[in-house]
Design an enzyme around this catalytic site. Structure first.
Site, PDB file in Angstrom:
ATOM      1  N   ARG A   1      63.808  -9.539  63.188  1.00 39.32           N
ATOM      2  CA  ARG A   1      62.451  -9.721  63.794  1.00 39.32           C
ATOM      3  C   ARG A   1      61.787 -11.099  63.294  1.00 39.32           C
ATOM      4  NH1 ARG A   1      58.206  -6.524  61.581  1.00 39.32           N
ATOM      5  NH2 ARG A   1      59.691  -5.041  61.455  1.00 39.32           N
TER       6      ARG A   1
ATOM      7  N   TYR B   1      44.191 -18.340  83.937  1.00 40.48           N
ATOM      8  CA  TYR B   1      45.304 -17.564  84.354  1.00 40.48           C
ATOM      9  C   TYR B   1      44.702 -16.165  84.572  1.00 40.48           C
ATOM     10  CZ  TYR B   1      49.969 -15.376  84.400  1.00 40.48           C
ATOM     11  OH  TYR B   1      51.074 -14.823  84.847  1.00 40.48           O
TER      12      TYR B   1
ATOM     13  N   ASP C   1      46.231 -23.315  76.819  1.00 37.58           N
ATOM     14  CA  ASP C   1      47.404 -22.890  77.560  1.00 37.58           C
ATOM     15  C   ASP C   1      48.110 -24.295  78.349  1.00 37.58           C
ATOM     16  OD1 ASP C   1      49.320 -22.276  79.861  1.00 37.58           O
ATOM     17  OD2 ASP C   1      48.007 -20.555  80.050  1.00 37.58           O
TER      18      ASP C   1
ATOM     19  N   LYS D   1      58.136 -20.666  82.643  1.00 36.60           N
ATOM     20  CA  LYS D   1      58.109 -21.577  83.878  1.00 36.60           C
ATOM     21  C   LYS D   1      59.201 -22.651  83.777  1.00 36.60           C
ATOM     22  CE  LYS D   1      55.067 -18.922  85.114  1.00 36.60           C
ATOM     23  NZ  LYS D   1      53.333 -19.034  84.566  1.00 36.60           N
TER      24      LYS D   1
HETATM   25  C1  LIG Z   1      52.643 -17.578  84.283  1.00 31.69           C
HETATM   26  C2  LIG Z   1      51.705 -18.222  83.441  1.00 31.69           C
HETATM   27  C3  LIG Z   1      51.279 -17.836  82.210  1.00 31.69           C
HETATM   28  C4  LIG Z   1      51.977 -16.127  81.730  1.00 31.69           C
HETATM   29  O1  LIG Z   1      53.354 -16.387  81.433  1.00 31.69           O
HETATM   30  P1  LIG Z   1      54.496 -15.030  81.717  1.00 31.69           P
HETATM   31  O2  LIG Z   1      55.633 -15.625  80.982  1.00 31.69           O
HETATM   32  O3  LIG Z   1      54.395 -14.674  83.185  1.00 31.69           O
HETATM   33  O4  LIG Z   1      53.655 -13.885  80.986  1.00 31.69           O
HETATM   34  C5  LIG Z   1      50.267 -17.958  81.194  1.00 31.69           C
HETATM   35  N1  LIG Z   1      49.613 -19.240  81.874  1.00 31.69           N
HETATM   36  C6  LIG Z   1      50.035 -19.867  82.769  1.00 31.69           C
HETATM   37  C7  LIG Z   1      49.302 -21.125  83.316  1.00 31.69           C
HETATM   38  C8  LIG Z   1      50.941 -19.496  83.821  1.00 31.69           C
HETATM   39  O5  LIG Z   1      51.335 -19.961  84.853  1.00 31.69           O
END
Ligand SMILES: *Cc1c(COP(=O)(O)O)cnc(C)c1O
Length: 395
Positions: A55, A108, A180, A205
């Site tokens: 972990r 988001y 973020d 992403k």
């Molecule tokens: C897609 C996204 C997330 C979340 O990511 P996941 O891997 O889909 O949980 C968070 N912040 C932004 C800006 C995003 O585009």
């Protein structure tokens, strides 16, 4: 050294790779020790890159964590099974009952839901603020405000925040600043130089880049790393080494992929800008995007993700636009090699600190790595369908 150069070699330490190019997949839960002394040494150094228990991660994780921490400019990176888990764990690691959270209004959507549903139930109160608030953030700070959360550019509507100003004011009040940073990726901004304490990536992403892995990262500065790491560990966060391997592999081509996404997207955006149906672009590199001046100051490049607003249209005409595309696929997420399109409705219902005029439809695009002339032809045909539908409705 430029970041495009760094990503080629970061994390490829011989103690993790044994000399092969890419850090291999080490699958492990249990690690065995020959002596009590070895076991004690591992326990003592479990947070410093010694194998202790699955972990806590193994060499595949350590290599990727080291690479992301260095690129983001922090001291350590925690890994999560999704970007959303990176966000929720960062918040839960620094908030408790009775605390107050300042959340950007253009967050988001699942981040908003987390605040309204889970955090509210835990006795953590959220105030949403205008992404363009700037120094006005100070008026929203309360004695119990513990975290200021930014997302820049914002989801869907793409407002770019004045990160250095917001961070400076938050720190004057001992507030932890979280960002973020997914749109910038780890190579197109320097969050820690702008005063951010924790920088979050949905690695799902652009880092992974191939739409086949879910992963999140949260990178902290010296002051916040231990609390983030240990609380995320208590919350049981871990990632599969197979997934980390793919993310690590994706990272090597991040620079060249982003450059091509950017170039294609700028061509498409310029073409859209010349269309009579388009009201304005929500692309950070264009003046019509709120906060464009902060984009110019704080980012080294844009990428494939942006939105545009149409002068008019309804559900039917926008549906005619986005359906039956040849290359653009309809779907959530972004950051892979393929082009995506979304007609986004009901944005006004997702904003409480700001107003959004939903009478003008918004379409979000992720511009992939296809030949850009094919993409523009695809959009040209979409405008024909859109205009034909508008004419029918007008009759
Ligand atoms: C897609 C996204 C997330 C979340 O990511 P996941 O891997 O889909 O949980 C968070 N912040 C932004 C800006 C995003 O585009």
């Amino acid at each position: 050294m430029k970041k495009e150069t760094q990503i080629i070699s970061l994390g490829r330490d011989k103690k993790w790779t044994q000399g092969v190019i890419n850090p291999p997949v080490y699958r492990a839960s249990t690690m065995v020790f020959d002596t009590m002394e070895d076991l004690r040494f591992a326990a003592k150094n479990k947070a410093n890159g010694e194998m202790f228990y699955g972990r806590r991660g193994g060499p595949t994780h350590f290599a990727f964590q080291a690479a992301i921490a260095e690129l983001e400019g922090g001291v350590g990176t925690a890994l999560y099974p999704s970007g959303s888990a990176a966000i929720s764990n960062s918040l839960l690691s620094f908030l408790k009952a009775g605390d107050h959270l300042l959340m950007v209004d253009s967050a988001y959507e699942p981040t908003r839901d987390l605040c309204n549903k889970l955090l509210a139930g835990y006795g953590i109160e959220t105030t949403y603020y205008d992404p363009m608030v700037g120094e006005g953030i100070e008026e929203l700070i309360r004695p119990n405000t513990k975290v200021l959360f930014l997302e820049s550019p914002g989801s869907i509507t793409m407002e770019i925040q004045d990160v250095p100003t917001l961070s400076r004011i938050a720190h004057e009040h001992d507030i932890v600043v979280m960002l973020d940073n997914t749109w910038a990726s780890p190579i197109n901004s320097r969050p820690f130089e702008m005063g951010v304490d924790i920088s979050i990536q949905a690695a799902t992403k652009y880092i992974v880049g191939h739409s086949d892995v879910m992963m999140g990262t949260a990178t902290a500065n010296e002051k916040h790393w231990e609390q983030l790491r240990e609380n995320s560990y208590l919350l049981g966060q871990c990632t599969s080494p197979d997934d980390v391997y793919l993310a690590s592999r994706g990272l090597r081509t991040l620079g060249i992929r982003l450059a091509q996404h950017e170039q294609n997207a700028l061509k498409v955006a310029n073409w859209l800008n010349s269309r009579p149906e388009v009201d304005h672009l929500r692309h950070p590199a264009f003046e019509t995007c709120p906060g464009h001046e902060f984009f110019k100051r704080d980012f080294s490049a844009s990428n494939g993700l942006f939105s545009f607003v149409l002068k008019q249209g309804n559900q039917k005409s926008v549906t005619a636009f986005v359906e039956n595309m040849q290359h653009f696929k309809m779907g959530f997420s972004w950051g892979g090699f393929e082009s995506l399109i979304l007609g986004v409705f009901g944005i006004d219902k997702l904003r409480t600190a700001t107003k959004w005029d939903s009478s003008k439809p918004l379409i979000r695009l992720h511009i992939g790595l296809e030949n850009v002339d094919d993409l523009i032809a695809d959009l040209d045909a979409a405008f024909d369908r859109f205009n034909a539908e508008l004419k029918l409705t007008a009759k």
